[in-house]
Every structure is written in C-alpha cells, then in structure tokens.
Enzyme design. Structure first.
Site, PDB file in Angstrom:
ATOM      1  N   SER A  37       0.776  -1.268  -0.100  1.00 29.48           N
ATOM      2  CA  SER A  37       0.100   0.180   0.093  1.00 29.48           C
ATOM      3  C   SER A  37       0.803   1.159   0.065  1.00 29.48           C
ATOM      4  CB  SER A  37      -0.903   0.012   1.340  1.00 29.48           C
ATOM      5  OG  SER A  37      -2.086   1.034   0.903  1.00 29.48           O
ATOM      6  N   ASP A  91     -16.487   5.199   1.884  1.00 27.97           N
ATOM      7  CA  ASP A  91     -14.983   4.967   1.578  1.00 27.97           C
ATOM      8  C   ASP A  91     -14.995   3.821   0.556  1.00 27.97           C
ATOM      9  OD1 ASP A  91     -14.663   6.922   3.511  1.00 27.97           O
ATOM     10  OD2 ASP A  91     -13.097   5.626   4.945  1.00 27.97           O
ATOM     11  N   GLY A 149      -4.652   4.004   8.902  1.00 30.66           N
ATOM     12  CA  GLY A 149      -5.331   4.780  10.304  1.00 30.66           C
ATOM     13  C   GLY A 149      -4.992   5.945  10.163  1.00 30.66           C
ATOM     14  N   SER A 150      -4.978   6.624   9.049  1.00 30.38           N
ATOM     15  CA  SER A 150      -4.836   8.119   8.869  1.00 30.38           C
ATOM     16  C   SER A 150      -5.858   8.896   8.363  1.00 30.38           C
ATOM     17  CB  SER A 150      -3.555   8.481   8.092  1.00 30.38           C
ATOM     18  OG  SER A 150      -2.428   7.652   8.865  1.00 30.38           O
ATOM     19  N   LEU A 165      -7.275   8.241   5.269  1.00 31.59           N
ATOM     20  CA  LEU A 165      -7.198   8.379   3.784  1.00 31.59           C
ATOM     21  C   LEU A 165      -7.769   7.100   3.468  1.00 31.59           C
ATOM     22  CD1 LEU A 165      -3.819  10.048   2.845  1.00 31.59           C
ATOM     23  CD2 LEU A 165      -6.052  11.086   3.235  1.00 31.59           C
ATOM     24  N   SER A 206      -7.651   3.697   4.154  1.00 27.76           N
ATOM     25  CA  SER A 206      -6.558   2.458   3.892  1.00 27.76           C
ATOM     26  C   SER A 206      -7.550   1.262   3.952  1.00 27.76           C
ATOM     27  CB  SER A 206      -5.346   2.682   4.608  1.00 27.76           C
ATOM     28  OG  SER A 206      -5.617   2.042   6.083  1.00 27.76           O
ATOM     29  N   SER A 207      -8.444   1.321   4.837  1.00 28.43           N
ATOM     30  CA  SER A 207      -9.206   0.033   5.270  1.00 28.43           C
ATOM     31  C   SER A 207     -10.131  -0.322   4.169  1.00 28.43           C
ATOM     32  CB  SER A 207     -10.264   0.227   6.560  1.00 28.43           C
ATOM     33  OG  SER A 207     -11.089   1.485   6.529  1.00 28.43           O
TER      34      SER A 207
END
Ligand SMILES: Nc1ncnc2c1ncn2[C@@H]1O[C@H](COP(=O)(O)OP(=O)(O)O)[C@@H](O)[C@H]1O
Ligand SMILES: C[C@@](O)(CCOP(=O)(O)O)CC(=O)O
Ligand SMILES: [Mg+2]
Length: 386
Positions: free
Chosen positions: A135, A203, A140-141, A143, A145-146
């Site tokens: 990635s 998301d 965990g920011s 953006l 990612s999950s």
C-alpha cells in the site's frame, strides 16, 4: 494463475461521521493505491496453505486451508449475495488471527486480517492461495486505507472466482464492468464492516468507483468538479482508529440526541452546498476565487461541526492555526482524532507561500503532500504486465 487488483484511497471534502447518521457527504479518490496480488498455486504444487503477506509491514500469516474451512465453513453463503460476517464467525476468526501472534505494536491489523479471512472464504471458498498486499497509503490516517484494502482484495478474489465478467487475455490495468462494480462494492462493504464496526459505505464506494461522489444513506451520485481542486494533505502522524471514533460519536448522540441531530443536519446542508459549488461552472479567475472563498468557508464550518462531535485533536488544531497564519483554511478528513488534515490551496496562491506553510508544518513533525484528486477507481491486471 495470478491476478492483481488496485484500489485508491480517498479524501472526504465534507460530511464525515455525519454520513454514518444519514447526512450527505462528498468524497474524492486520491492517487495513492493499495494493491492485492492473489495467486492460485498450480495443481502440481502440493502446498495446502492460505498465505497472506503484508509486504510493507513485513508480516506474513499462514493457515492450513483445512483449519479455515473447519472454522468458517458453516458460515459462508453465496458469492452473488454479499452477507455480513455473523458474530459467532467473528469470534472464530479472532482465534484464527490470535494463532498468528501479531506483534503488540501492530495489533490494529487484526481487524484487517479478519476482514481478509471473511472475504477470502466467502468469495474463493477454501482453496490454497497466496495473497500479497502492498500500500502507498498511510494506515489509520483518514485516507481510507481500510476501504482500499477491502476493495483491492475483493476485486482480485472476485476476478479469480470467475463470478465477474473480465477478459483474462487482456493486458494492462482494466476497470470492472458497471454491473460487477455493484457486487465488488457490496463485498468490500462487508469487509469494511469488520474493520469499522458501523461504516457508512462512503469509503468503499469512492474507492470502487473512483472520481468524486456525493453519498447519502448508501446511495451514490457520481459528480464532476468544475473547480480545479488543489488540497495539501498533512498527516499529523497521530495514530487513531476509525471504529473507536465512530463509536464515540454514536455514544455522544445517545447522550445528546437533539443537539447532535442538529449538528448532523447542519453537516448535511454544508455537504450539499459543497457538492453544488464544486460542480458550478467557473469561466474566469474572479469567479474561481469567489468559489474558492465559499468552499473555504464551508470547510471551516464543517471543521467546527466536527469539533462539536468530539473528533478533533490537539495536532489537528495545530495544523488549523498554522495554516490560518497564511490565510489558508483546513479541516480534518476521515475519522479525525489525529490522522490527516486537508488545506485548500487556492489556484492563484504563490508557490512561495505553499513552500513556507509546508516547511512550518513539517517543523511541527507533520508530513505534507499533495495528491491527485478524483482519479480512477478499482482496476485489475492479469499476468505479469504492468
Ligand atoms: N494494507 C493493509 N493491510 C492490512 N490491513 C490493512 C491495510 N490497510 C488497512 N488495513 C486495516 O485497516 C485498519 C485502518 O483502518 P481505519 O482505522 O479505518 O483507518 P483508515 O481507513 O483511515 O486508514 C488497519 O488497522 C488494518 O486493520
Ligand atoms: C468517519 C467516517 O465517516 C469516515 C472514516 O474514514 P477513515 O476510515 O478515517 O479513512 C466513517 C464512515 O463513513 O464509515
Ligand atoms: Mg477506514
């Protein structure tokens, strides 16, 4: 046989958290991707394991296929009807994850591994497989990612399963067909539920479709910005977890339902205005500047409403104060509590000012970058070409 899939991260321009409670939100994909490579061993290969490698995190997980089948076999349904992972199954997956002894410092990844187990079992059944994840997104920011992880993984698994209409002979990255995007998005949402608890679905939807979307109660409208949008993204590097922040807002809503519902209603109006504003035609620099000023004001209002939901953070406030010294407006993006902050960079802003504000933010220990906004969604690639 091998297939790769990649899916983008996202920024939320307006409406995070409130979107979980039924308000409108506006999001755009960013050109930072999570890639999942899934390989089915050849029939001569005796290996009977499921292998998950998280390349950038230097982690590897291995399970005998039979062990996963024994635990989860009774729970999986049909590929064409994405279903949530039942609570009993979540417990069994947690013990499959515990077997792997994830280092304490990386324990947050456990939910991602559980999401992997559910998507793999449900989409591919219980066949030996070798999965590698890489990635470009900070985890965990804020953006997404999950979601990018769930979309990339589901896209690769579905392509291998044969349940979507893809041309395996074609070389180069290709998008899914419109109908298959719906199935992909639904599976990714089931994965996102395991990581987020109660996600809105925004998301995974923007990661699947790319571009820019207006989203409300599970419904998406693809939108096209007529405003050239430039955002500085500042990562405060304060780790946080979306599931806990979403749960915190839900608890505040139980304590103060009237006040919080008014906040969500205000966010809904802000997001709708943002959506109209960015789609409106601008024909000269004067109208562009006027629209940028309106957008800045709406971002400022959204940030205030997010503060009242309790999801800001001291480091986010530092970014707000620092950028304001340069008359630039910022808001958190994603779940907040640390993570990333967006700063609107007006198109006529001089590069000298941009460099100065970045230098000052970096002195605080933050990381700044400018990502391309509103690009492609999920794509797949067969074979080794790139
Ligand atoms: N590349 C990845 N590999 C494995 N797990 C991932 C990956 N990206 C995200 N995850 C999972 O998603 C979690 C982060 O999701 P979340 O808290 O929603 O933050 P965000 O989506 O903003 O990055 C990670 O702790 C991990 O469980
Ligand atoms: C807070 C929320 O609105 C967005 C979360 O985004 P992220 O996981 O912080 O990237 C939650 C959701 O919509 O599911
Ligand atoms: Mg997330």
């Amino acid at each position: 046989m091998e297939v790769k899939a990649r899916a983008p991260g996202k920024i939320i321009l307006a409406g995070e958290h409130a979107v979980v409670h039924g308000s409108t939100a506006v999001a755009a994909s960013v050109d930072l991707y999570t890639t999942a490579s899934v390989r089915l061993p050849s029939s001569s290969d005796k290996d009977d394991t499921v292998k998950l490698q998280m390349k950038d995190l230097a982690l590897e997980f291995l399970w005998p296929t039979s062990r996963i089948k024994e635990a989860l076999g009774g729970f999986v349904g049909s590929i064409s009807t994405p279903t949530p992972c039942p609570a009993d199954c979540l417990k069994l997956m947690a013990s499959l994850v515990e077997d792997q002894n994830i280092p304490e410092a990386k324990i947050e990844l456990a939910s991602g591994v559980s999401a992997f187990l559910w998507l793999y079992s449900s989409i591919l059944g219980f066949v030996p497989v070798d999965v590698t994840i890489t990635s470009e997104l900070p985890l965990g920011s804020g953006l997404g990612s999950s979601a990018a992880f769930c979309v990339a993984l589901s896209a690769a698994l579905l392509a291998l399963s044969g349940s979507v209409d893809v041309d395996r002979e074609r070389r180069g990255w290709m998008a899914y067909k419109e109908d298959d995007l719906v199935l992909l998005n639904k599976w990714a949402f089931e994965g996102e539920k395991i990581i987020h608890g109660k996600p809105s679905g925004i998301d995974n939807t923007v990661s699947t479709y790319g571009s820019m979307i207006k989203f409300r109660s599970g419904n998406l409208t693809l939108i096209k910005s007529n405003m050239p949008l430039k955002m500085l993204i500042t990562n405060t590097k304060v780790g946080r977890n979306t599931k806990a922040l979403v749960a915190g807002v839900a608890e505040r809503t139980i304590r103060h339902p009237d006040a919080m519902n008014s906040v969500f209603k205000a966010v809904d109006s802000v997001s709708k205005e943002v959506s109209i504003l960015i789609q409106s035609l601008v024909d000269d620099d004067v109208s562009l500047t006027a629209n940028e000023e309106k957008l800045a004001e709406l971002m400022e209002m959204n940030q205030g409403l997010l503060q009242s939901m309790g999801v800001s953070h001291a480091t986010i406030e530092t970014v707000l104060r620092t950028t304001l010294k340069y008359k630039l407006v910022s808001k958190l993006t994603g779940a907040g509590g640390g993570g990333c902050v967006l700063t609107l960079l007006p198109n006529l802003l001089s590069e000298i000012v941009v460099d100065k504000v970045i230098a000052e933010l970096e002195l605080c220990g933050f990381e700044c970058f400018i990502a391309g906004i509103g690009g492609r969604g999920a794509e797949i690639l067969f074979g080794d070409s790139s």
